[in-house]
Design a protein around this motif. Structure first.
Motif, PDB file in Angstrom:
ATOM      1  N   UNK A 135      42.777  33.335  41.708  1.00 27.91           N
ATOM      2  CA  UNK A 135      43.895  32.400  41.640  1.00 27.91           C
ATOM      3  C   UNK A 135      45.196  33.104  41.291  1.00 27.91           C
ATOM      4  N   UNK A 136      45.033  34.233  40.615  1.00 28.74           N
ATOM      5  CA  UNK A 136      46.229  34.921  40.155  1.00 28.74           C
ATOM      6  C   UNK A 136      47.055  35.412  41.342  1.00 28.74           C
ATOM      7  N   UNK A 137      48.324  35.538  41.111  1.00 29.25           N
ATOM      8  CA  UNK A 137      49.216  36.141  42.098  1.00 29.25           C
ATOM      9  C   UNK A 137      48.795  37.597  42.286  1.00 29.25           C
ATOM     10  N   UNK A 138      48.703  38.106  43.483  1.00 29.16           N
ATOM     11  CA  UNK A 138      48.332  39.520  43.646  1.00 29.16           C
ATOM     12  C   UNK A 138      49.424  40.418  43.071  1.00 29.16           C
ATOM     13  N   UNK A 139      48.963  41.572  42.611  1.00 27.07           N
ATOM     14  CA  UNK A 139      49.890  42.506  41.965  1.00 27.07           C
ATOM     15  C   UNK A 139      49.888  43.793  42.779  1.00 27.07           C
ATOM     16  N   UNK A 163      44.169  41.998  44.438  1.00 26.19           N
ATOM     17  CA  UNK A 163      44.089  40.619  44.912  1.00 26.19           C
ATOM     18  C   UNK A 163      44.019  40.553  46.422  1.00 26.19           C
ATOM     19  N   UNK A 164      42.831  40.805  46.984  1.00 29.68           N
ATOM     20  CA  UNK A 164      42.728  40.868  48.437  1.00 29.68           C
ATOM     21  C   UNK A 164      42.692  39.493  49.089  1.00 29.68           C
ATOM     22  N   UNK A 190      30.077  42.334  35.290  1.00 27.91           N
ATOM     23  CA  UNK A 190      30.941  41.858  36.346  1.00 27.91           C
ATOM     24  C   UNK A 190      31.159  42.980  37.365  1.00 27.91           C
ATOM     25  N   UNK A 191      31.095  42.620  38.636  1.00 29.01           N
ATOM     26  CA  UNK A 191      31.187  43.591  39.698  1.00 29.01           C
ATOM     27  C   UNK A 191      32.424  43.280  40.516  1.00 29.01           C
ATOM     28  N   UNK A 200      44.539  51.548  47.278  1.00 27.41           N
ATOM     29  CA  UNK A 200      43.346  50.952  46.695  1.00 27.41           C
ATOM     30  C   UNK A 200      43.501  49.442  46.689  1.00 27.41           C
ATOM     31  N   UNK A 201      42.424  48.756  47.063  1.00 26.22           N
ATOM     32  CA  UNK A 201      42.409  47.304  47.098  1.00 26.22           C
ATOM     33  C   UNK A 201      41.395  46.801  46.082  1.00 26.22           C
ATOM     34  N   UNK A 202      41.828  45.880  45.208  1.00 21.74           N
ATOM     35  CA  UNK A 202      40.894  45.290  44.252  1.00 21.74           C
ATOM     36  C   UNK A 202      40.803  43.790  44.506  1.00 21.74           C
ATOM     37  N   UNK A 203      39.738  43.179  43.974  1.00 25.83           N
ATOM     38  CA  UNK A 203      39.524  41.758  44.239  1.00 25.83           C
ATOM     39  C   UNK A 203      40.469  40.862  43.455  1.00 25.83           C
ATOM     40  N   UNK A 204      41.130  41.430  42.467  1.00 27.44           N
ATOM     41  CA  UNK A 204      42.053  40.633  41.693  1.00 27.44           C
ATOM     42  C   UNK A 204      41.445  40.054  40.435  1.00 27.44           C
ATOM     43  N   UNK A 205      40.235  40.495  40.089  1.00 27.21           N
ATOM     44  CA  UNK A 205      39.683  40.086  38.806  1.00 27.21           C
ATOM     45  C   UNK A 205      40.478  40.774  37.704  1.00 27.21           C
TER      46      UNK A 205
END
Lengths: 354, 354, 354, 354, 354
Positions: B26-30, B68-69, B125-126, B140-145
């Motif tokens: 839900x977070x805004x991607x950074x 935040x992909x 958590x993965x 690098x791309x992260x899921x945004x967790x």
């Protein structure tokens, strides 16, 4: 559960003898042709197989889909026209093939299993799909069971969505493969839900039925694995482009399908490990229940046997039993009885049996 | 427990269709950019993805981190600008990838799993991390967790500690890989503590809950293994320098990461063997407890049944029962009863049941 | 049981950061130097690490043994002087390495595990030994635990027994390897004795303790296997002479060590199979004991329940019970009781329950 | 059961130190020489080892058999004369070798295990045989246990039966190998009989002893497998003719021996699977027996508990119990008792417990 | 169950000694010759083996079938005439061979196992078939058991159906192989039916007999697997055309047979997994039955023990027991008894024990 392979019908016949070994589909076979290039699409359903022959030498990409391989004559005529090896035709008719790929001179023969998701209470339905990939055509053979998973592909060809209209027949074959594999994920999700339900059932009220569910589920998984495992190899060697029919641009897409089959295998493996863990829990829960039954029995016996003995003693008919004459004898027995009973209960409480 | 893969959303879509299959962050991607060479460092957080484009052709090493992909548009624009293959973008969005590496002409695509250590009572958590290594950039791309494990790397770039500022983008990619793998050791330690606790619980007061803990732990281990096992191959083939993007000086560091992944696998294997040993102990302790319950029951029954029988005999109402008339009949019965009881106890003592 | 690896101290640090991850040895590190050629031997213990530096360029074979890697400064200075890669130094300090071998340009780095046989009631002690083999030196690093297994080698160098003084540094490295592996056989013998004791205990008086012993022993075996299994590969690739530092004459000796490591693995495998057989016997002996407990209970209940019932019948207070009036009623009851009891016993005898 | 390897005697000694690690054979070692070519045979037993030396350079094929490797001096002298490597001599003396083959410049060293069939009630006896094959000689070393399996070979040389006199030393070595492997089939037959006996015992009267037999048998099988498994490789690489000492004509015979070792492994594998099936049956037969014991108990208790309760009711001393006054009260009780008992029996009959 | 291999008869004999190791077939051996090319067929049964010799050099394809290898003289004469290696003849006579293929200069030797389907209640019969394929002949050797599976092949040659008359000897050999493998599918179907029956029996009324059936079936499967597994390799290497005797046109047919052997292995594997699942169900059903037996016992004991105790109390002979004098004492006891009994039943109902 155990599929009768029907192979035995063929014992002793010369190779290449065309005999259909699956269940006889009763429906009339359906032959559809989609012919396209970047600019044009032409789609039609034909009645006689001969109408397909004109597409053999057209430079556009042609996808002929024959739904109903029990019409041996159709398969044979098609094979004759396109010049397929008799063994290929035999394998198309024999619907208990293992997924495999065979490279012939100017065409590639691919067998794979399409899994239908029907009603959740029904077992998974499996249908054999044979693909023959030539330089300008793909011919697909289905067993004639109702429905298939290729409608989205047809839609994409019609609409020209994505690359499909710009690429050759190898990309079409890839797309069909990919669609079949993508469908496995639906099966996996359904399996995942089943595993979750089984786990919950196991933890709340395990019964003999749970075990049978686990068994049924395991057998289902075995057959899905048998459909997926050899496909890995098939897609892998297609991706290695062992035939010039596979163009370089398609290679990367095949690598993607390969990744997906590995993901499917991975998930199946995980389910398998979870199921085997469930079995351990089931067996131990049976033992635990036996334990708790035995505890009830032991508690009851341990409390009432001494008490019954005491009552028995004062039921004896000896002439000289001084206690019997005592004024408070009877209440005293009740006191003793209550004392023993309560101390037993405390003892079991301390032993954590209660 | 069983992850819904979300893959089924994609069934039938053309390859390269960008659909995010993970949980919607839900977070805004950074988006953060760190650009450095031996002499200078520049770090900033940007609002629009277009601000990254200027770094594509700068000779300095640039690290773009998109957290935040689920913002498909951002990923797509980035991909367009840097010229990534649509399948790569699809894989970035699909967060149930297996760790893998793919070499494209002028960039390498790497997928791996980052494990967070949260609260000990929470499950592991993965988070999927995708790395794209080019000659002068790492994206690098992260899921945004929430949170990541890369802060120490950022710190090292800022301070110029170690070699990182003197080396190229391949060394940066290695550093990120190494950091992720190093973090696995935290997970391993946590697991080691859990195993120890389980062992202690098993030896002092095993219960059905212990078994469920073992099962939960095993499932957790399965998913960690699924994250680590393919990584071994990834790091291994990077180390074999199959692409010129990996310089010779980095090779030795990758070998080091490779050793670490093997150490992780080793430890997981050891835990697995220990857990399976625990299961045997658990099952045998259930059997032992059943044995001891049954012994109590048998002792009680064996002592009181004969005694009750004797009392029953002298409760009979026969007219001619000489013992009943005896002066010492009643005390004699007590003597007999005590004799039988005590000899039984001695017998059980000798049989080691008491 | 589960070793805290201490790896987590290093998370996020740049590679090559020297941090000691083992238990802090408290003892002062001991540095001994033996320098020899065919004609001369010189042996001494030095206080400062700088005294070693002169041996770097001497043509004679030099063996520097540093006992106590927790003195990071010493390891670092030595590494600087001899020009070792930072990752090598890091690995030397990190005492949870897996046995491995790495070939660098002009030296070979070998990690292995030395197993000490202490008091039989103590667990096996494991100490990491790092060897660095150069063209004219061998440097060995120990963790600083008390004692090592190299005294016979020192003796052989002093006395010039065998070939050691005539050969180069590779032969010295082989000798150290061989000595460590030879020591494994002591551990194996101790394990063999433990297995024999366990077997005897299992056959004569199995208890829950036996199972725990089996478990403890199995865990011990797992860790020994983890120390030996990778060593096989190490010795194997040394024997294939992948580096010119290994001379041809040494190759045959390394093949011999290789055979020994295989023998060790073989024996461990045999023990493993024997232990798993023991587990089966243990579980079946529990079941058998339950069976025999239940038999006792059943025999007692089967004999006394009918008897008590008979006594109960004649304890009833009906007015008209003709048997009660009979002269021989009471003795007749005794006869019936004895008859039933004896026939039951015969029955159980025939069923082999007694 | 667990062989003390005796390896520990050697810890710390330089390689090539000749120490005999087997049981000390007490008998005087026996040295026999058979020297032959197509035309002539010469056979004799010698007292001193020096008498063998003349055969080193004779062009005829010489077979020297030294029975009793505990005479270290003899082995050493022989080795010196023929120029064998010290490690070979060490391995000959060390009788816990694993079967292996080593190719040295002009000779091949082979270790294998000879299995004697003694008395059926005795365990299988294992004796290490070392063969050294040179261009014109074969030297065989035995441990000195009584008897060997080579007499038929001696006979064939004497009589010139078969090809043996026409072929070279490699054929002689093959013949010895073949004889040892052929003898394994005797062991297999004996094992087959043992398995049959065990199966019968298991089905008719399984006992704890049966389980121990299974265990003993399994351990025996493990050690036979350890003797045969590596031999496969030995024979296989001989057959690949990695050394010029093996002529082409012999290759085909070695392939035959290879087939035999595979047959042996196959049979061992089959026995192993059968044994593990037996274990399942044994465990289930224990459970079944427990079940039948419990049924007896339950039947007895279920019948007599209600009856005893009824008898107890009418043994109460209430003043106002109308039934007690009834004329037919007592017979009525008997009727009720019989009714309950019989209906219980019918119930159990229907439940198939009787 | 355990086949006596008869190999032990051969211990110590020189290689190539012709000894028949199977059961002595009593029937007279039957030799049939079919000689054909595209135009002509000639078929006859001969009395003396010498009549076969003329076909050695005829250019037409000749199939000699010798049914009854116990006639050593016939095998030997045939071998002499056609120039086969003595080891080949030895292997033909030795009927416990593992399926294998050996390429000699101008002929290929193939061993395989023919499985007969007899009466369903009889075990599967296995007969060894040896094929020798030369450039213009195939010689097949059977053990002489009644019947074989080759009649359809004979029919096809006579009628000229299919390709057989147009192709060479390699196609004939392929046809024989194919026929044997096709026959395995009959065995598989029979096994499939057996598995289904076992499953049903297991779910409706599992007994110790079921377990023994499972065991018998597993042993049967082991022996079928031993016959099929090595055949895979045989057909595989034939298909790789390692000898010029296999023409290119035949290769594709051999690939087909290869697929079939894999299908057979697959099915066997599936059965194996299903059987092991059955074992789990069997064991758990035993435990469940024990549980239900124990519940009956516990219910009975829990209800009647307190009741009997109450009856015992009022059977005591104390002088002062006020209840005994009460008018409604006796009915009150019945009320209490019924109350306790009913509440117990409700309790067990709620615990789901009833």
């Amino acid at each position: 559960m155990v599929k009768r392979t029907g192979r035995s019908k063929k014992v002793g016949l010369p190779p290449g003898t065309l005999i259909h070994t699956g269940e006889k589909g009763t429906a009339e076979p359906k032959v559809t042709i989609i012919d396209y290039d970047e600019a044009t699409v032409q789609e039609r359903e034909v009645k006689t197989i001969e109408e397909c022959f004109v597409f053999r030498d057209k430079p556009t990409v042609t996808w002929i889909n024959l739904d109903g391989v029990h019409r041996i004559d159709m398969v044979e005529k098609l094979g004759d026209c396109f010049g397929f090896h008799p063994l290929v035709l035999e394998d198309i008719l024999n619907t208990v093939q293992r997924p495999k790929m065979e490279i012939y001179g100017d065409y590639i023969y691919i067998v794979l299993k399409m899994l239908h998701v029907g009603d959740p209470s029904h077992p998974i339905e499996m249908e054999q799909v044979s693909l023959i990939l030539g330089s300008n055509f793909v011919i697909s053979f289905q067993e004639g069971k109702e429905g298939d998973v290729f409608n989205p592909v047809r839609e994409r060809i019609r609409n020209g969505k994505g690359l499909i209209r710009k690429m050759g027949s190898d990309y079409l074959a890839y797309t069909l493969l990919d669609t079949v594999v993508d469908n496995y994920f639906l099966i996996l999700e359904r399996m995942g839900e089943a595993v979750e339900l089984l786990e919950e059932e196991l933890l709340t009220h395990p019964s003999h039925r749970t075990l049978q569910e686990i068994r049924k589920f395991r057998n289902e998984m075995i057959s899905v694995r048998r459909a997926v495992w050899p496909l890995r190899e098939v897609v892998g060697s297609l991706g290695r482009r062992e035939s010039p029919l596979i163009r370089e641009t398609t290679e990367i897409y095949l690598r993607d399908v390969y990744d997906h089959t590995i993901q499917v295998m991975d998930a199946l493996e995980t389910y398998r490990e979870m199921l085997s863990g469930m079995l351990d829990i089931y067996l131990s829960s049976i033992s635990n229940r036996l334990n708790s039954v035995m505890k009830v029995l032991t508690i009851i016996a341990t409390i009432f046997m001494p008490l019954t003995f005491i009552a028995g003693i004062y039921g004896m008919n000896f002439k000289y039993m001084p206690e019997l004459e005592w004024r408070w004898g009877y209440p005293a027995v009740w006191l003793v009885v209550a004392g023993i009973g309560i101390s037993m209960l405390i003892y079991f409480k301390k032993k954590k049996w209660l």
